[in-house]
Design a protein around this motif. Structure first.
Motif, short mmCIF file in Angstrom:
data_model
loop_
_atom_site.label_atom_id
_atom_site.label_comp_id
_atom_site.label_asym_id
_atom_site.label_seq_id
_atom_site.Cartn_x
_atom_site.Cartn_y
_atom_site.Cartn_z
N TYR A 1 0.77 -1.27 0.16
CA TYR A 1 0.16 -0.11 -0.03
C TYR A 1 0.83 1.31 0.01
CZ TYR A 1 -2.91 -3.37 2.28
OH TYR A 1 -3.79 -4.52 2.48
N TYR B 1 0.36 5.25 1.32
CA TYR B 1 -0.71 6.23 1.96
C TYR B 1 0.15 7.37 1.76
CZ TYR B 1 -3.47 2.53 4.53
OH TYR B 1 -4.12 1.30 4.91
N PRO C 1 -3.67 8.43 8.19
CA PRO C 1 -3.07 8.05 6.97
C PRO C 1 -4.43 8.07 5.79
CG PRO C 1 -2.06 6.72 8.64
CD PRO C 1 -3.09 7.55 9.07
N LEU D 1 4.04 13.22 4.49
CA LEU D 1 4.72 11.93 5.01
C LEU D 1 4.13 10.48 4.03
CD1 LEU D 1 6.79 10.59 7.02
CD2 LEU D 1 4.88 10.08 8.45
N LEU E 1 3.79 6.92 3.53
CA LEU E 1 3.92 5.73 4.18
C LEU E 1 3.69 4.48 3.25
CD1 LEU E 1 1.68 6.73 7.27
CD2 LEU E 1 4.26 6.40 7.23
N GLU F 1 -4.16 -7.48 8.55
CA GLU F 1 -3.06 -6.78 9.52
C GLU F 1 -2.30 -6.00 8.61
OE1 GLU F 1 -2.18 -8.71 13.28
OE2 GLU F 1 -0.14 -8.67 12.40
N GLN F 2 -2.03 -4.44 8.83
CA GLN F 2 -1.29 -3.86 7.96
C GLN F 2 -0.03 -3.30 8.60
OE1 GLN F 2 -3.08 -0.73 5.54
NE2 GLN F 2 -4.94 -2.24 4.93
N PHE F 3 1.36 -3.51 8.20
CA PHE F 3 2.41 -3.13 8.75
C PHE F 3 2.87 -1.90 7.95
CE2 PHE F 3 3.01 -6.61 11.65
CZ PHE F 3 2.35 -7.48 11.28
N PHE F 4 3.04 -0.95 8.92
CA PHE F 4 3.72 0.41 8.10
C PHE F 4 5.28 0.67 8.26
CE2 PHE F 4 -0.01 2.70 7.04
CZ PHE F 4 -1.17 2.25 7.73
N GLY F 5 5.68 0.99 7.01
CA GLY F 5 7.24 1.57 7.15
C GLY F 5 7.19 2.97 7.73
N PRO F 6 8.64 3.34 8.09
CA PRO F 6 8.54 4.63 8.79
C PRO F 6 8.37 5.93 7.96
CG PRO F 6 10.62 3.84 8.03
CD PRO F 6 9.60 2.88 7.73
N TYR G 1 -12.91 -6.17 12.03
CA TYR G 1 -11.44 -6.25 12.48
C TYR G 1 -11.11 -4.54 12.71
CZ TYR G 1 -6.23 -6.40 12.19
OH TYR G 1 -4.76 -6.41 12.68
N TYR H 1 -3.41 1.78 16.29
CA TYR H 1 -1.96 2.08 15.89
C TYR H 1 -1.68 3.24 16.88
CZ TYR H 1 -1.92 -0.78 11.64
OH TYR H 1 -2.12 -2.02 10.77
N TYR I 1 -8.63 0.39 5.35
CA TYR I 1 -8.92 0.77 6.74
C TYR I 1 -9.66 2.00 6.79
CZ TYR I 1 -5.28 -2.48 9.03
OH TYR I 1 -4.69 -3.44 9.55
#
Lengths: 114, 112
Positions: free
Chosen positions: A33, A35, A43, A88, A90, A102-107, B32, B36, B100
């Protein structure tokens, strides 16, 4: 490896420049993704790639061009941006979209358009 | 119907206190609900998530309470610490989709 990496961390560009943002993950995720996040805002989804195919484009202006060269890499090509595009950016990844997502974001990459 | 309403917008808590952030949704298809945590200049990090088949989930000092009938869920941070000072976003999603729906965020400040 449970990390999403993004480069560069910071980017300053003029309105006539062409630049690219890069994102990488090695978690075997098949959804990736982009964002955009403005200060003090949540986001905002731009694009989703699923199994290396563009699945969602949230009506993003064509000056943003995503690319997914393989299942681990995601690029965002930038051209002729406007100062209001400063934000920013993302990248995130998830297993896929077929179950609980379940989404995992970068910095993020902090982009400034002059 | 796609909105997720989050409150409060900002919260100041003394060290050792309980921080409570609330979210409400309309779309009953959501199944879900992640939270965060985001520090300034960093990407959001998944803190804890819940599905509608349970009413509470606890991980360390962080607890999600879920009320399906009221369509509300909340994050409780027990024994709040200055290091918890960050912006917290709730979100809602439906399995089989990629999107989301984020809440507007809560800026938490924990005083030492």
């Amino acid at each position: 490896d449970t990390e999403v990496t993004q480069t560069p961390k910071h980017l300053v560009m003029g309105m006539t420049n062409k630049k690219s943002l890069k994102c990488e993950q090695h978690m075997g995720h098949r959804a990736m993704y982009w964002y955009k996040q403005k200060a003090k805002k949540p986001p905002e989804l731009m694009f989703v790639y699923s199994y290396e195919k563009l699945s969602i484009n949230e009506s993003v202006p064509s000056r943003f061009s995503p690319e997914c060269p393989n299942s681990s890499l995601l690029n965002l090509h930038l051209h002729a941006l406007q100062p209001e595009d400063s934000a920013l950016y993302l990248c995130a990844s998830s297993q896929d979209g077929s179950s609980y997502n379940e989404q995992f974001f970068g910095p993020g990459t902090r982009l400034t358009v002059l | 119907q796609q909105q997720v309403k989050q409150s409060p917008q900002s919260l100041i808590v003394q060290k050792g206190g309980i921080s409570i952030i609330n979210c409400a949704y309309e779309n009953t298809a959501f199944d879900y609900f992640p939270w965060y945590q985001q520090f300034p200049g960093k990407g959001p990090a998944l803190l804890i998530a819940i599905r509608p088949d349970v009413s509470e989930k606890k991980e360390g000092r962080f607890t999600i309470s879920f009320n399906k009938s009221a369509k509300q869920f909340s994050l409780h941070i027990m024994d709040s610490q200055p290091g918890d000072s960050a912006t917290y976003f709730c979100a809602a999603s439906r399995s089989g989709t990629y999107k989301y729906i984020f809440g507007t965020g809560t800026r938490l400040k924990v005083l030492a």
